[in-house]
Structures are given as structure tokens and as C-alpha cells.
Write an enzyme that holds these catalytic residues in place. Structure first.
Site, PDB file in Angstrom:
ATOM      1  N   HIS A  19       0.832  -1.201   0.000  1.00 17.38           N
ATOM      2  CA  HIS A  19       0.000   0.000   0.000  1.00 17.38           C
ATOM      3  C   HIS A  19       0.871   1.257   0.000  1.00 17.38           C
ATOM      4  O   HIS A  19       1.559   1.530   0.979  1.00 17.38           O
ATOM      5  CB  HIS A  19      -0.885  -0.040   1.245  1.00 17.38           C
ATOM      6  N   HIS A  61      -1.122  10.347  -3.205  1.00 17.15           N
ATOM      7  CA  HIS A  61      -2.386   9.933  -2.600  1.00 17.15           C
ATOM      8  C   HIS A  61      -3.405  11.056  -2.475  1.00 17.15           C
ATOM      9  O   HIS A  61      -4.572  10.899  -2.758  1.00 17.15           O
ATOM     10  CB  HIS A  61      -2.160   9.316  -1.220  1.00 17.15           C
ATOM     11  N   GLU A 151      -4.761   3.099  -8.555  1.00 17.55           N
ATOM     12  CA  GLU A 151      -6.046   3.714  -8.207  1.00 17.55           C
ATOM     13  C   GLU A 151      -6.273   5.015  -8.963  1.00 17.55           C
ATOM     14  O   GLU A 151      -5.426   5.915  -8.953  1.00 17.55           O
ATOM     15  CB  GLU A 151      -6.123   3.989  -6.696  1.00 17.55           C
TER      16      GLU A 151
HETATM   17 CA    CA Z   1      -5.088   3.914  -2.719  1.00 17.92          CA
END
Ligand code: CA
Length: 329
Positions: A19, A61, A151
Site C-alpha cells: 500500500h 495519494h 487507483e
Molecule cells: Ca489507494
């Protein structure tokens, strides 16, 4: 034990998703954090992607810069009236001059994770293409096939700014050979309308995960309460290969010393044909009342039967799964 044996047959061995890289050890989304996770033997490296003012997909992010960079010192006058510095207000060349460091709580200036890497070094933001080149180079040099798990961040926010993020991400992945479901790549997004669009309108055949949040996070216009129902999961299965729920949507520890309590989400998703990859294991921030890292992994993998895990500590997750170091003499 529950439905895990059938899940294992349907979806293969569980996968480990680093992650934001080995973010338990190095600042999130930096190339050093990615290289370290690759070396630790993770199966997938995660990228969050947002667009710059000049339309470069970058690995970052947040929509705003101040929690993990020195933007406040470097570009004081570029702050919006709401007090934030937005990635989308800067050109890529400007972003590349910022120093990336461990996350801080803006209000207090305190480290968000005090036990993590606190040195200041010339680490910077990289483009998605640069990160994919790192992965390609490391895979070539080591003979591994570490994948990417990318993502699409806040597509509605980008659209409101006149930008279309998903096609830019899909095109960049394609440049590096990630084109279809047999390639070592997953796409992920919180926005259900965008996930469906990626599959149907944009015609991507990459493996796709519908991320699942809580409605009060306001991540997207998606109704996650509805999405988690049996009927909702069936609709998700029409466009996605899996779901990415928050760990407490699968298991909670009601109080210290109490056994874990499970929802039916994993079994329901499996019944709909969806893999389940929850987020996020943090050895330094366990789910509330969880007794330890091993208990969290045991609950998720052995009892609930998840098919993968987003983890800030990919080495801990790999060790739980009994995965040997990839290169043996
Ligand atoms: Ca993510």
C-alpha cells in the site's frame, strides 16, 4: 473457518499489495518506498494517481500537497483561499521540485506515524510513467513479475476541473504493456460510476476492483451501504472483478479481549464471483481492540477468506502467509 477453501479455488493464492509502497518504512509513494517493497517480495505495488495542471498522471495519494511535502515553504503564495495547495494547480516540473517526507498532521505539525521514517532527504513526486519504468526495470533485473495496482483518485473532482483521469491512467498503463486481464495489473476506484465507465465506455479489460468506503467519508457519490448488499454486489460483479472494502466492514473486535465479529461481506462477495482485497493493514495502527498483527491476518485470511490485502508492512503480511524470500541460492 468459513468459505475460504472455495474462495482459494476460485481466486488463487492470496495476493500482497504494498500500500503506497513499503510505506511503513519509507515515505509513501516515493521510489525508494516502491523499490524497498519490491525487494521485500510483494506481489503488487500500489499507485494512487492524480493529474497535474499540465495533465501528467503523478503518483500521489492526496488531492492536496501539504501533508507530505514542503509545499508551504516552497510555494507559499500558491495556496487556495480554502487553505490548501492542490496538486492540480501545479505543473509537473514544479511538483518535481518539492521534497516528499513522512505524513504530518497539519493542525499540530506532529508526525502521523511517529515510529516511521523521519529523515529529510531529496525524495520527490514521480509521474506514473516513471514509477512503471522502475517496476519494469526491477522486474527485468531480478526476474520477478511484481505487478501494479493502480487507483484512479477522485475522478469527479478531476472532471469538475475539466480533466479526465481514467483515460490518462489507462493509456499510461498500456504504454508499459498493461492492457488486459492477463497482465499483472489491477485498476481500482472508489467511484462506482467511474468503475463501470472504465469497463463499459472506456473498454478496459484490466482486472478491476470497486473500492468500498463508508458513505460519510464522501469519497464519491456512490452509496456504499447499498453496494454492500447481496443485490449491490451482484451489480458490481457486472463490471468489476473484486471489491476493496475497509477492514472493519469484514471484521471488528468489539472490545479488548473479545473475539472478533465477522460480517457476511466476504462470503456474499465470493457468491457474486468477486475477489476481496481489504485495506489497510498497519502494524503500527491496528484495527480498534485487535489483539495483534497475527490475529488481524488470521481473521482476514484464515477465517474470513480474503483474497489479498493492502498492507503498509508487506513483509509482515508475506511472513504470515509463509511466503519465502523470492530468490533462493
Ligand atoms: Ca489507494
Amino acid at each position: 473457518m468459513s468459505a475460504s477453501p472455495s474462495a482459494a479455488r476460485a481466486f488463487g493464492p492470496p495476493i500482497v499489495i504494498a500500500h503506497r509502497g513499503a510505506s511503513g518504512y519509507l515515505p509513501e509513494h516515493t521510489l525508494v518506498a516502491k523499490a524497498y517493497a519490491h525487494a521485500l517480495g510483494t506481489d503488487f505495488l500500489e499507485q494512487d494517481v492524480v493529474l497535474t495542471r499540465d495533465d501528467v498522471p503523478v503518483v500521489f495519494h492526496d488531492l492536496v500537497l501539504e501533508e507530505v511535502t514542503d509545499v508551504e515553504q516552497r510555494f507559499a503564495r500558491r495556496r487556495r483561499d480554502n487553505g490548501h495547495w492542490y496538486v492540480i494547480d501545479f505543473d509537473y516540473a514544479e511538483l518535481a521540485t518539492l521534497e516528499v517526507r513522512e505524513r504530518v498532521e497539519i493542525a499540530s505539525g506532529a508526525a502521523a506515524y511517529p515510529g516511521r521514517f523521519q529523515e529529510r532527504l531529496p525524495l520527490r513526486i514521480q509521474s506514473l510513467a516513471e514509477e512503471l519504468a522502475l517496476v519494469r526495470g526491477l522486474n527485468a533485473a531480478t526476474g520477478r513479475r511484481t505487478g501494479v495496482y493502480t487507483e484512479v483518485k477522485s475522478p469527479a473532482f478531476h472532471r469538475a476541473a475539466g480533466k479526465d483521469l481514467s483515460p490518462a491512467v489507462i493509456a499510461t498503463l498500456a504504454e508499459f504493456g498493461y492492457r488486459g486481464r492477463d497482465d499483472a495489473a489491477w485498476l481500482q476506484c472508489f467511484d462506482a460510476a467511474e468503475c463501470a465507465r472504465i469497463r463499459v465506455e472506456l473498454g478496459s479489460t484490466l482486472k478491476l476492483v470497486q473500492l468500498v468506503g463508508e458513505n460519510d467519508w464522501r469519497e464519491a457519490a456512490t452509496d456504499y451501504d447499498d453496494l454492500r448488499t447481496v443485490a449491490g454486489l451482484k451489480r458490481v460483479a457486472a463490471y468489476a472483478d473484486g471489491i476493496g472494502p475497509w477492514i472493519p466492514q469484514i471484521v471488528r473486535w468489539p472490545r479488548a479481549g473479545a473475539p472478533p465479529e465477522f460480517t457476511t461481506l466476504v462470503a456474499d462477495a465470493h457468491a457474486a464471483g468477486l475477489a476481496v482485497h481489504p485495506y489497510t493493514f498497519r502494524a503500527d495502527q491496528l484495527p480498534e481492540h485487535a489483539p495483534g498483527a497475527a490475529a488481524v491476518h488470521e481473521a482476514l485470511f484464515a477465517t474470513a477468506g480474503v483474497d489479498g490485502l493492502f498492507t503498509d508492512f508487506c513483509d509482515v503480511t508475506l511472513a504470515y502467509l509463509g511466503r519465502r524470500p523470492w530468490r533462493t541460492p
